[in-house]
Design a protein around this motif. Sequence first.
Motif, PDB file in Angstrom:
ATOM      1  N   PRO A 100      -9.175  -3.000   0.010  1.00  0.00           N
ATOM      2  CA  PRO A 100      -9.658  -1.766   0.642  1.00  0.00           C
ATOM      3  C   PRO A 100     -11.174  -1.659   0.517  1.00  0.00           C
ATOM      4  N   TRP A 120     -13.028   1.323   1.678  1.00  0.00           N
ATOM      5  CA  TRP A 120     -13.489   2.692   1.469  1.00  0.00           C
ATOM      6  C   TRP A 120     -13.078   3.140   0.074  1.00  0.00           C
ATOM      7  N   GLY A 135     -15.036   5.608   7.506  1.00  0.00           N
ATOM      8  CA  GLY A 135     -13.924   6.498   7.186  1.00  0.00           C
ATOM      9  C   GLY A 135     -14.210   7.971   7.379  1.00  0.00           C
ATOM     10  N   ILE A 172      -8.663  -1.639  10.373  1.00  0.00           N
ATOM     11  CA  ILE A 172      -8.439  -0.260   9.937  1.00  0.00           C
ATOM     12  C   ILE A 172      -6.952  -0.008  10.097  1.00  0.00           C
ATOM     13  N   TRP A 213       0.842  -1.189   0.000  1.00  0.00           N
ATOM     14  CA  TRP A 213       0.000   0.000   0.000  1.00  0.00           C
ATOM     15  C   TRP A 213       0.879   1.241   0.000  1.00  0.00           C
ATOM     16  N   ASP A 231     -12.301   6.058  -0.915  1.00  0.00           N
ATOM     17  CA  ASP A 231     -11.173   6.978  -0.777  1.00  0.00           C
ATOM     18  C   ASP A 231     -10.511   6.760   0.567  1.00  0.00           C
ATOM     19  N   ILE A 232      -9.209   7.015   0.633  1.00  0.00           N
ATOM     20  CA  ILE A 232      -8.543   6.959   1.928  1.00  0.00           C
ATOM     21  C   ILE A 232      -9.090   8.091   2.795  1.00  0.00           C
ATOM     22  N   GLN A 285      -7.326   3.582   6.049  1.00  0.00           N
ATOM     23  CA  GLN A 285      -8.105   2.789   5.108  1.00  0.00           C
ATOM     24  C   GLN A 285      -8.573   1.529   5.833  1.00  0.00           C
ATOM     25  N   ARG A 286      -9.763   1.083   5.502  1.00  0.00           N
ATOM     26  CA  ARG A 286     -10.299  -0.158   6.067  1.00  0.00           C
ATOM     27  C   ARG A 286     -10.123  -1.267   5.033  1.00  0.00           C
ATOM     28  N   PHE A 287      -9.661  -2.433   5.494  1.00  0.00           N
ATOM     29  CA  PHE A 287      -9.438  -3.589   4.638  1.00  0.00           C
ATOM     30  C   PHE A 287     -10.275  -4.761   5.125  1.00  0.00           C
ATOM     31  N   TYR A 319      -3.234   9.188   7.402  1.00  0.00           N
ATOM     32  CA  TYR A 319      -4.366   8.659   6.644  1.00  0.00           C
ATOM     33  C   TYR A 319      -4.810   7.307   7.188  1.00  0.00           C
TER      34      TYR A 319
END
Length: 176
Positions: free
Chosen positions: A79, A81, A138, A47, A26, A83-84, A71-73, A69
């Motif tokens: 990912p 979301w 997010g 997250i 990432w 967008d981050i 991001q949820r995985f 920042y």
Amino acid sequence: TNHDIAVGIMKLSNNGQFFWPKPIIWTGTDSTCMFPVIAPVGEDDIILIWQKMVTVDTLMGGQIFKYIYAQRFNSMGQPLWADIASICDLGDKAFLMPEFFKISIARDNEEGVYVAWFDDRAGTDSHNIYVQRVDKNGNMLWADNGIPAAQADWQYSRMEPLIYSVPESGDLLVFW
């Protein structure tokens, strides 16, 4: 810009078997991603929080701007979301973020997380602890770029936060 610095994610079973054939890497096209922290949320999601570093050319040469920042995985490392999520973006003051700093994360009771870090956004050489709450989608639930956990003053800096979410209430304890 060095694109070799990234966040790697790999999932292993409880007996040491790899779920994925290779790690998920990432990073962004204009940044380095460093100092990752994670919290489990939901059934099998995480997250991920990280610091993004961008070198910006200024009159004084290259200046490193730093951002936080998320991001949820899901359990497959994808990912979730679109967008981050931007936890802290100080704009033209982003160079006041410490180059090496600690990000602390704790789950809330609603599939989101609390995040804590320190910075010197006032430019006074007195760091303060800031906290933010990120919901399961997010969205930032508190003020832009976090709220101060304590007032910094000329005598003491607040650095290296640790946070704990009380399971029964979801209230947050902040230590530094």
